[in-house]
Design an enzyme around this catalytic site. Structure first.
Site, PDB file in Angstrom:
ATOM      1  CG  ASP A  90      -6.034  25.479 -43.109  1.00 12.88           C
ATOM      2  OD1 ASP A  90      -5.989  25.095 -44.292  1.00 12.88           O
ATOM      3  OD2 ASP A  90      -5.226  26.315 -42.643  1.00 12.88           O
ATOM      4  CB  ALA A 193       2.199  32.033 -47.855  1.00 15.76           C
ATOM      5  CB  CYS A 276     -10.843  46.164 -21.999  1.00 10.24           C
ATOM      6  SG  CYS A 276     -12.020  45.018 -22.731  1.00 10.24           S
ATOM      7  CB  CYS A 281     -11.458  44.297 -18.508  1.00 11.89           C
ATOM      8  SG  CYS A 281     -10.340  43.413 -19.603  1.00 11.89           S
TER       9      CYS A 281
HETATM   10  N1  GUN Z   1      -2.961  29.206 -42.513  1.00 13.09           N
HETATM   11  C1  GUN Z   1      -2.135  30.273 -42.536  1.00 13.09           C
HETATM   12  N2  GUN Z   1      -1.610  30.437 -43.784  1.00 13.09           N
HETATM   13  C2  GUN Z   1      -2.125  29.453 -44.555  1.00 13.09           C
HETATM   14  C3  GUN Z   1      -1.964  29.118 -45.942  1.00 13.09           C
HETATM   15  O1  GUN Z   1      -1.236  29.757 -46.702  1.00 13.09           O
HETATM   16  N3  GUN Z   1      -2.690  28.030 -46.380  1.00 13.09           N
HETATM   17  C4  GUN Z   1      -3.497  27.314 -45.553  1.00 13.09           C
HETATM   18  N4  GUN Z   1      -4.184  26.277 -46.070  1.00 13.09           N
HETATM   19  N5  GUN Z   1      -3.656  27.603 -44.258  1.00 13.09           N
HETATM   20  C5  GUN Z   1      -2.985  28.672 -43.764  1.00 13.09           C
HETATM   21 ZN    ZN Z   2     -11.382  43.106 -21.551  1.00 11.19          ZN
END
Ligand code: GUN
Ligand code: ZN
Length: 484
Positions: A90, A193, A276, A281
């Site tokens: 990211d 978002a 679980c 667990c």
């Molecule tokens: N991680 C969580 N939401 C977003 C987003 O809208 N854009 C990016 N680039 N990373 C994220």
């Molecule tokens: Zn577990």
């Protein structure tokens, strides 16, 4: 290079498929766990052993890290993380949404992601808050689109670029974003978002936003739901066509002493038992887990285990054609999820064209099942059933000589000719004793048939119990009932 996605099986608008990046492939739906290089509660190597074929980390953290920046540039990300699967990075947009600014440009972060050998690169999109007004959202979307255009221009159409979809809570802006990102040639599209929506349990808005984006995205695009980490909503998101999830939830919840399950989370202090089957667990009691000095890591392992298990369950449900049953089950764990589920059912007409034509079974799970895509689709096709002049719809399954055509009745679908008795959905559907909701829905099917055969005369034979429902939906149709 490049990113390729292939759908192999589908259910509702959900797909089970294969994502290929360079020489590496994973099955989808898939979960990409978030790795924080500074505190890996579970190492990428351990994740590999748990079947994790792809993960996501933050290029911005690497670029700002005294400890990792040079190593990542020299040795590459895969070496530094000791992981040979797919690594998505990211850009720093998340930091942008939290801190308001980042000290890196779009082309700088992309060049950095390329130079550390990331498999999937994310431009510096702007995650517009759901609270932003239309003017702000539109302005920020224009900047995001400009950066995506720049990414393609500078790095080429073959670069493994993700094209995030923004647009806040405005459906038409999400639709526009989907259309524009597709036109730019992106085939890997995260929907962005949405974290604030999920954190506030705004699942109805989530459905709206995702459905809007999906409307204009190419069906062959791989769709990633950015930041979706709680396993209780994976089935709902998959039903809309989301293929990938990334989650820091397993670690964040662990840090907070919370124990995930597919239908909600518990504080570890509240648990008397560990429901679980994972190694953690089965080798600890709740009391032992609570007081273990390694508790955070053990909880993270458990949380990751249940999250991955839910993804497997979803893939199996798609193979079996039982995704609606799973969505129904999961969405009953929180009233806001139920609300999201109901708004998805409101959109059955949009989903029906994607849905599988035949499935192994259909289990009726209450009123909501009446609005499923299979019911809608069956009723849309009813007008094609040939009938004579005098038509009997026999709720009791008995034929009578005085009619040209006898049809039988299976709620919530409606009338069916003998030839369809064993085929989907009539044959393989399991329903409990009839209730008003399903009979009402079935009668709507009769109404479709009557509408498409105005020259025929319809009669219903049913038990006294159903006469009011038949009258409610079919008006003054001729009814023969037991008391006659
Ligand atoms: N991680 C969580 N939401 C977003 C987003 O809208 N854009 C990016 N680039 N990373 C994220
Ligand atoms: Zn577990």
């Amino acid at each position: 290079m490049g990113i390729a996605f292939e759908s192999l099986a589908s259910d509702i608008a959900g797909r089970s498929g294969k994502l290929t990046v360079g020489k590496k492939s994973i099955k989808t739906p898939a979960l990409l766990p978030v790795i924080n290089p500074h505190l890996p509660l579970v190492t990428p190597n351990e994740m590999r052993a748990m079947g994790v074929g792809a993960l996501i980390t933050n290029a911005y953290i690497f670029s700002q890290s005294r400890q990792f920046r040079e190593r990542a540039l020299d040795e590459g990300l895969h070496r530094v993380l000791d992981y040979d699967g797919i690594i998505m990075t990211d850009s720093g947009s998340f930091q942008l949404s939290v801190y308001g600014e980042v000290s890196i440009t779009n082309t700088e972060t992309l060049a950095f992601q390329r130079d550390i050998g990331s498999d999937i690169w994310v431009p510096l999109d702007i995650p517009t808050s759901p609270g932003s007004d239309r003017t702000t959202t539109e302005r920020e979307l224009a900047i995001t689109m400009q950066r995506l255009r720049e990414a393609k221009e500078v790095f080429g159409s073959d670069a493994p670029l993700a094209g995030p979809i923004q647009g806040g809570i405005f459906d038409d802006l999400r639709e526009r974003a989907g259309r524009d990102v597709t036109a730019l040639g992106f085939s890997f599209c995260p929907i962005g978002a949405v974290v604030p929506l999920m954190e506030a349990y705004r699942y109805r808005d989530l459905v709206s936003v995702v459905m809007a984006a999906k409307k204009t995205l190419s069906p062959s695009a791989c769709v990633h739901l950015f930041g979706a980490g709680h396993p209780s909503m994976f089935a709902l998101a998959t039903a809309m066509g989301c293929d990938l999830f990334d989650s820091a939830a397993y670690a964040l919840y662990a840090k907070d002493g919370r124990y995930l399950t597919a239908h909600g989370s518990y504080r570890i202090n509240e648990l008397t038992d560990l429901p679980c089957a994972c190694a953690v667990c089965r080798s600890h009691t709740a009391e032992e887990l609570r007081s273990d000095p390694d508790r955070e890591r053990l909880l993270a392992l458990h949380n990751l285990h249940v999250t991955l298990a839910e993804i497997s369950r979803i893939r199996q449900a798609i193979a079996d054609g039982t995704l609606w049953e799973l969505v129904d089950e999961r969405c009953r764990s929180h009233p806001q999820l139920l609300s999201g589920y109901r708004s998805l059912l409101d959109r059955a007409p949009e989903l029906a064209p994607y849905d599988a034509v035949s499935k192994r079974r259909f289990f009726y799970r209450g009123d909501e099942s009446c609005r499923r895509t299979e019911v809608l689709r069956y009723q849309e096709n009813l007008s094609r059933i040939p009938v004579g002049k005098n038509v009997l719809v026999a709720f009791d399954g008995g034929e009578r000589d005085a009619f040209d055509t006898t049809l039988f009745f299976k709620p919530p679908f409606g009338p069916y000719p003998r030839e369809l008795k064993e085929t989907f959905p009539i044959g393989p559907s399991e329903i409990p004793e009839w209730d008003d909701a399903m009979v009402r829905q079935g009668c709507r099917g009769v109404r479709v048939l009557m509408g498409s055969h105005p020259g025929s005369r319809f009669t219903v034979v049913c038990g006294q119990r159903w006469v009011p429902v038949v009258r409610e939906i079919l008006g003054d149709i001729r009814v023969i009932h037991d008391a006659d």
